[in-house]
Design an enzyme around this catalytic site. Structure first.
Site, mmCIF file in Angstrom:
data_model
loop_
_atom_site.group_PDB
_atom_site.id
_atom_site.type_symbol
_atom_site.label_atom_id
_atom_site.label_comp_id
_atom_site.label_asym_id
_atom_site.label_seq_id
_atom_site.Cartn_x
_atom_site.Cartn_y
_atom_site.Cartn_z
ATOM 1 N N CYS A 5 0.609 -21.388 5.893
ATOM 2 C CA CYS A 5 1.195 -20.208 6.025
ATOM 3 C C CYS A 5 0.326 -18.986 6.252
ATOM 4 C CB CYS A 5 1.929 -19.642 4.435
ATOM 5 S SG CYS A 5 3.059 -20.987 4.176
ATOM 6 N N ARG A 49 -2.242 1.032 -13.348
ATOM 7 C CA ARG A 49 -2.799 1.820 -13.125
ATOM 8 C C ARG A 49 -3.515 2.447 -14.632
ATOM 9 N NH1 ARG A 49 2.125 3.021 -10.909
ATOM 10 N NH2 ARG A 49 2.386 3.310 -8.566
ATOM 11 N N SER A 87 -1.911 -1.244 -3.311
ATOM 12 C CA SER A 87 -1.172 -1.215 -2.014
ATOM 13 C C SER A 87 -2.139 -1.460 -0.867
ATOM 14 C CB SER A 87 -0.731 0.373 -1.873
ATOM 15 O OG SER A 87 -0.224 1.140 -3.079
ATOM 16 N N ALA A 88 -3.485 -1.256 -1.114
ATOM 17 C CA ALA A 88 -4.721 -1.397 -0.312
ATOM 18 C C ALA A 88 -4.703 -0.619 0.641
ATOM 19 C CB ALA A 88 -4.537 -3.035 0.230
ATOM 20 N N CYS A 144 5.103 -20.022 1.638
ATOM 21 C CA CYS A 144 5.685 -21.490 0.889
ATOM 22 C C CYS A 144 5.143 -21.190 -0.640
ATOM 23 C CB CYS A 144 5.429 -22.320 1.578
ATOM 24 S SG CYS A 144 3.701 -23.258 0.990
ATOM 25 N N HIS A 182 -7.359 5.672 1.438
ATOM 26 C CA HIS A 182 -6.802 6.863 1.603
ATOM 27 C C HIS A 182 -7.895 7.924 2.209
ATOM 28 C CE1 HIS A 182 -3.230 6.196 -0.723
ATOM 29 N NE2 HIS A 182 -3.849 5.629 -1.761
HETATM 30 C C1 LIG Z 1 0.043 -0.056 -8.212
HETATM 31 C C2 LIG Z 1 -1.105 0.281 -7.779
HETATM 32 C C3 LIG Z 1 -1.278 0.782 -6.337
HETATM 33 C C4 LIG Z 1 -2.711 1.470 -6.087
HETATM 34 N N1 LIG Z 1 -2.720 1.518 -4.848
HETATM 35 C C5 LIG Z 1 -4.002 1.990 -4.218
HETATM 36 C C6 LIG Z 1 -4.474 2.194 -2.831
HETATM 37 O O1 LIG Z 1 -3.481 1.903 -2.297
HETATM 38 N N2 LIG Z 1 -5.579 2.763 -2.730
HETATM 39 C C7 LIG Z 1 -6.322 3.042 -3.536
HETATM 40 O O2 LIG Z 1 -7.639 3.439 -3.436
HETATM 41 N N3 LIG Z 1 -6.200 2.779 -4.860
HETATM 42 C C8 LIG Z 1 -4.868 2.094 -5.067
HETATM 43 N N4 LIG Z 1 -4.802 1.953 -6.727
HETATM 44 C C9 LIG Z 1 -5.996 1.965 -7.711
HETATM 45 C C10 LIG Z 1 -6.815 1.133 -7.742
HETATM 46 O O3 LIG Z 1 -6.396 -0.432 -7.681
HETATM 47 C C11 LIG Z 1 -7.558 1.604 -9.272
HETATM 48 O O4 LIG Z 1 -7.878 2.678 -9.151
HETATM 49 C C12 LIG Z 1 -8.669 0.375 -9.382
HETATM 50 O O5 LIG Z 1 -8.309 -0.878 -9.504
HETATM 51 C C13 LIG Z 1 -9.282 0.780 -10.614
HETATM 52 O O6 LIG Z 1 -10.550 -0.200 -10.845
HETATM 53 P P1 LIG Z 1 -11.465 0.057 -12.185
HETATM 54 O O7 LIG Z 1 -12.819 -0.794 -11.662
HETATM 55 O O8 LIG Z 1 -11.666 1.195 -12.597
HETATM 56 O O9 LIG Z 1 -10.561 -0.957 -13.491
HETATM 57 P P2 LIG Z 1 -10.144 -2.433 -13.468
HETATM 58 O O10 LIG Z 1 -10.012 -2.950 -12.347
HETATM 59 O O11 LIG Z 1 -9.275 -2.463 -14.757
HETATM 60 O O12 LIG Z 1 -11.789 -3.048 -13.820
HETATM 61 C C14 LIG Z 1 -11.975 -2.867 -15.444
HETATM 62 C C15 LIG Z 1 -12.676 -4.194 -15.661
HETATM 63 O O13 LIG Z 1 -13.449 -4.078 -16.929
HETATM 64 C C16 LIG Z 1 -12.994 -5.334 -17.848
HETATM 65 N N5 LIG Z 1 -13.344 -5.084 -19.211
HETATM 66 C C17 LIG Z 1 -12.551 -4.190 -19.964
HETATM 67 N N6 LIG Z 1 -12.742 -4.210 -21.220
HETATM 68 C C18 LIG Z 1 -14.188 -4.740 -21.375
HETATM 69 C C19 LIG Z 1 -15.087 -5.231 -22.291
HETATM 70 N N7 LIG Z 1 -14.947 -4.704 -23.522
HETATM 71 N N8 LIG Z 1 -15.910 -6.012 -22.175
HETATM 72 C C20 LIG Z 1 -16.263 -6.323 -20.676
HETATM 73 N N9 LIG Z 1 -15.221 -6.271 -19.583
HETATM 74 C C21 LIG Z 1 -14.330 -5.319 -20.049
HETATM 75 C C22 LIG Z 1 -11.524 -5.664 -17.419
HETATM 76 O O14 LIG Z 1 -11.306 -7.109 -17.552
HETATM 77 C C23 LIG Z 1 -11.683 -5.317 -15.941
HETATM 78 O O15 LIG Z 1 -11.979 -6.402 -15.210
HETATM 79 C C24 LIG Z 1 -3.612 1.318 -7.040
HETATM 80 C C25 LIG Z 1 -3.427 1.142 -8.259
HETATM 81 C C26 LIG Z 1 -2.035 0.616 -8.716
HETATM 82 C C27 LIG Z 1 -2.025 -0.273 -10.076
#
Ligand SMILES: Cc1cc2nc3c(=O)[nH]c(=O)nc-3n(C[C@H](O)[C@H](O)[C@H](O)COP(=O)(O)OP(=O)(O)OC[C@H]3O[C@@H](n4cnc5c(N)ncnc54)[C@H](O)[C@@H]3O)c2cc1C
Length: 461
Positions: free
Chosen positions: A400, A319, A54-55, A435, A58
Site C-alpha cells: 500500500c 495539543r 496535520s503536518a 490495508c 505554517h
Molecule cells: C491535532 C493537532 C494538529 C496539529 N497540526 C499542526 C500543524 O499542522 N503544524 C504545526 O506546526 N503544528 C501542528 N500541531 C502542533 C504540534 O504537533 C505540537 O505543537 C508539537 O507536537 C508539540 O511538541 P512538543 O515537543 O512540545 O511536545 P510532545 O510531542 O508532547 O513531547 C514531549 C515529550 O516529553 C516526554 N515527557 C513528558 N514528561 C516527561 C518526563 N517526566 N521525563 C521524560 N520525558 C517526558 C513525553 O513522553 C513526550 O515525548 C498540531 C497538534 C495537534 C495535536
C-alpha cells in the site's frame, strides 16, 4: 545508541522530552557545541503531542502579531526550508486558501489579510469566488470568497523530528528512551533523578509537552501554567481523493481553533480535521464515531465528491494547550532552567525557531561545530523519488505504501532503531496504507524478529 543503560557522565544540557521541540533543541545546542543529553520517558521518540498532527508547515500568517509564537514560527519556517534538502526532508508546496462560507466569515477576511501582512507574510492576497473555483473546481459552489497564502507547505510530521535528533546524535548528543525524569535538585548544576539512574547537567530544558507543567512543578516546585489537553481527531481519506484538491483548504479561524482543514499529505492521502475538544486526560487520543461522522459531513460540505471516497483510517492528536494564549517559554536563569511549554498547535512549524530562541536564552558560549555530520532520513513522500524505484531494495514489503525491505532494515539497524511497532510505522510508513497491515504484518513480524522492545502483537497500536 544507548536506550536503556544509565547515563553516566555530566552534560552541559539535559533536555526533558523527545517530541519535535526537544529534538529540534537537541540539534541546535549540539551544533552550537554543547554536550547534550535527551531524556524521554516513552520507549520511543515522538510519543506525545508530536505523534499526530496535520503536518502543515505554517507561515504564521494567522499568529498573534508580536507574539513569541509568531516569531518562532517565522524563524522555524525559514530554517526548515533552508535545511530540508540537506537532511532529505520532503516538502510539498501546495499553498493554502482561507475560505469563507458564510457572510459573517466573509466580513472577517480583510482583517485576516491585514494580520498576515503585519506578520510579514506579504504574498497573502484576496481571492474571488470565481478565482477559488477555477483553482479548485471540486469545491462546493457554496464558497463565497477567500484569500491565498502561497507559502504554506506540507511536510512529513515525523521525519523532520527524526532528522533533528539523528543529527544531534551523529554529532555527539545522547538519547535515553524509557527514562522518565522524576525529580531534581539544583546546586550549582542539576542532579536529576530518573528511572534510568541519576543524570548531572549544568542546564535543564523542559520540553515535556503535555506534562510540561508537571515537570516544572517537580523540578522548580512551582508552575506558571496548567496544561489543558485539546484533542484533535482526523479522518484520512484514500489516496484517490488527492485528485479532488491541490491546495490546503483552511476555514476562517475562531478564537480557540484553526478549524477543520482539508489538506493533502506528503504520503498522498487527504486529511479532514482536526476537531478541537478540551479534555482532562493527557493520554486519551482515542477517536469516536460521532466526531468522525461530523468530520466526514464537514469534509463533504466543502468537497462534495469526498462522499465517494474511501476512508483509510482515523487518528487523533493532543495539543498541549494551556489557559494562556502564547507559548510559555521562560528562562529561570538563577537555576539554569528553561521551560518550553504549551507549544500547542504550531510546534511542528516553529520547533527550529524555538530551538534558536532557547539557545539565545542559554547563551552557552561554546564553539559551534565547524563541519557537523548531516545524516539523511529516508524521504517517504509520494511526490519524491522512493526506494522502491531503486535497485537491490530487497523487494516491496508494504504494497500500500510501497515500503521496501531495505527501508525497514535500514531503520532497524540505524542509530535510533524503533522500540515499538508504532515507532517503525512512523519511520517507514509500513502498515499505514489502505490495508492497515492486513497483508504485510506477518512479513514485518518476520523481519523485525526480536528487534523491537515491544513485540508485534503486544504493541500499543
Ligand atoms: C491535532 C493537532 C494538529 C496539529 N497540526 C499542526 C500543524 O499542522 N503544524 C504545526 O506546526 N503544528 C501542528 N500541531 C502542533 C504540534 O504537533 C505540537 O505543537 C508539537 O507536537 C508539540 O511538541 P512538543 O515537543 O512540545 O511536545 P510532545 O510531542 O508532547 O513531547 C514531549 C515529550 O516529553 C516526554 N515527557 C513528558 N514528561 C516527561 C518526563 N517526566 N521525563 C521524560 N520525558 C517526558 C513525553 O513522553 C513526550 O515525548 C498540531 C497538534 C495537534 C495535536
Amino acid at each position: 545508541m544507548p536506550a536503556s543503560t544509565a547515563p553516566q557522565s555530566s552534560y552541559d544540557v539535559a533536555i526533558i522530552g523527545a517530541g519535535v521541540v526537544g529534538c529540534a533543541i537537541a540539534r541546535r545546542l549540539t551544533l552550537d557545541g554543547a554536550r547534550v543529553v535527551v531524556l524521554e520517558k516513552a520507549l520511543d521518540v515522538l510519543d506525545g503531542a508530536s505523534k499526530g498532527n496535520s503536518a502543515i508547515l505554517h507561515t504564521g500568517f494567522d499568529a498573534p502579531p508580536g507574539s513569541l509564537e509568531q516569531a518562532c514560527i517565522a524563524a522555524g519556517y525559514g530554517e526548515y526550508l533552508q535545511i530540508a534538502k540537506a537532511l532529505g526532508l520532503p516538502v510539498l508546496r501546495t499553498g493554502a486558501m482561507v475560505l469563507a462560507w458564510t457572510p459573517e466569515q466573509e466580513e472577517q477576511l480583510p482583517a485576516l489579510i491585514e494580520k498576515a501582512h503585519l506578520n510579514g507574510v506579504e504574498d497573502v492576497a484576496p481571492l474571488t469566488r470565481a478565482q477559488i473555483l477555477e483553482r479548485e473546481p471540486h469545491l462546493s459552489p457554496q464558497v463565497r470568497a477567500g484569500f491565498e497564502i502561497p507559502g504554506e507547505y506540507l511536510i512529513d510530521p515525523w521525519a523532520s523530528a527524526h532528522a533533528y535528533i539523528l543529527q544531534a546524535l551523529a554529532n555527539g548528543a545522547e538519547l535515553f528512551r524509557g527514562t522518565e525524569v522524576l525529580a531534581g535538585v539544583y546546586e550549582d548544576g542539576w542532579r536529576l533523578k530518573t528511572t534510568g539512574g541519576p543524570v548531572a547537567a549544568a542546564h535543564v530544558v523542559n520540553c515535556a509537552g503535555l506534562y510540561g507543567d508537571l515537570v516544572d512543578d517537580r523540578l522548580l516546585g512551582e508552575k506558571s501554567f496548567t496544561i489543558r489537553p485539546r484533542k484533535g481527531q482526523f479522518l484520512v481519506f484514500d489516496k484517490a481523493a488527492s485528485d479532488l484538491v491541490s491546495t490546503t483548504i483552511l476555514p476562517v479561524p475562531t478564537k480557540t481553533t484553526k478549524g477543520v482543514v482539508v489538506c493533502r499529505t506528503v504520503f498522498g492521502n487527504v486529511l479532514v480535521g482536526p476537531t478541537a475538544e478540551d479534555q482532562e486526560s493527557r493520554t486519551d487520543a482515542s477517536t469516536d464515531r460521532e466526531a468522525l461522522e461530523r468530520l466526514r459531513r464537514k469534509g463533504i460540505e466543502m468537497l462534495p465528491e469526498l462522499s465517494d471516497c474511501e476512508v483509510t483510517t482515523a487518528y487523533a492528536g493532543l495539543r498541549p494547550a494551556c489557559e494562556k494564549q502564547d507559548y510559555q517559554i521562560a528562562h529561570h536563569s538563577a537555576r539554569s532552567y528553561v521551560t518550553v511549554g504549551a507549544i500547542r498547535s504550531t510546534g511542528l512549524s516553529s520547533a527550529l525557531g524555538i530551538a534558536r530562541h532557547v539557545a539565545g536564552l542559554l547563551q552557552l558560549s561554546r564553539d559551534a561545530l565547524a563541519d557537523p555530520a548531516i545524516p539523511l532520513v529516508d524521504r517517504l513522500s509520494d511526490y519524491h523519488p522512493r526506494d522502491w524505484q531503486e535497485k537491490d531494495n530487497g523487494g516491496i514489503v508494504c504494497h500500500c505504501e510501497l515500503v521496501t525491505r531495505r527501508e525497514i532494515e535500514r531503520v532497524l539497524s540505524g542509530p535510533m532503531p524503533p522500540a515499538t511497532l508504532q515507532g517503525l510505522k512512523r519511520r517507514t510508513r509500513a502498515m499505514m496504507g489502505r490495508c492497515q497491515g492486513f497483508y504485510c504484518t506477518a512479513e514485518i513480524a518476520e523481519i523485525t524478529g526480536d528487534r523491537l522492545q515491544v513485540p508485534i502483537g503486544h504493541d500499543d497500536a
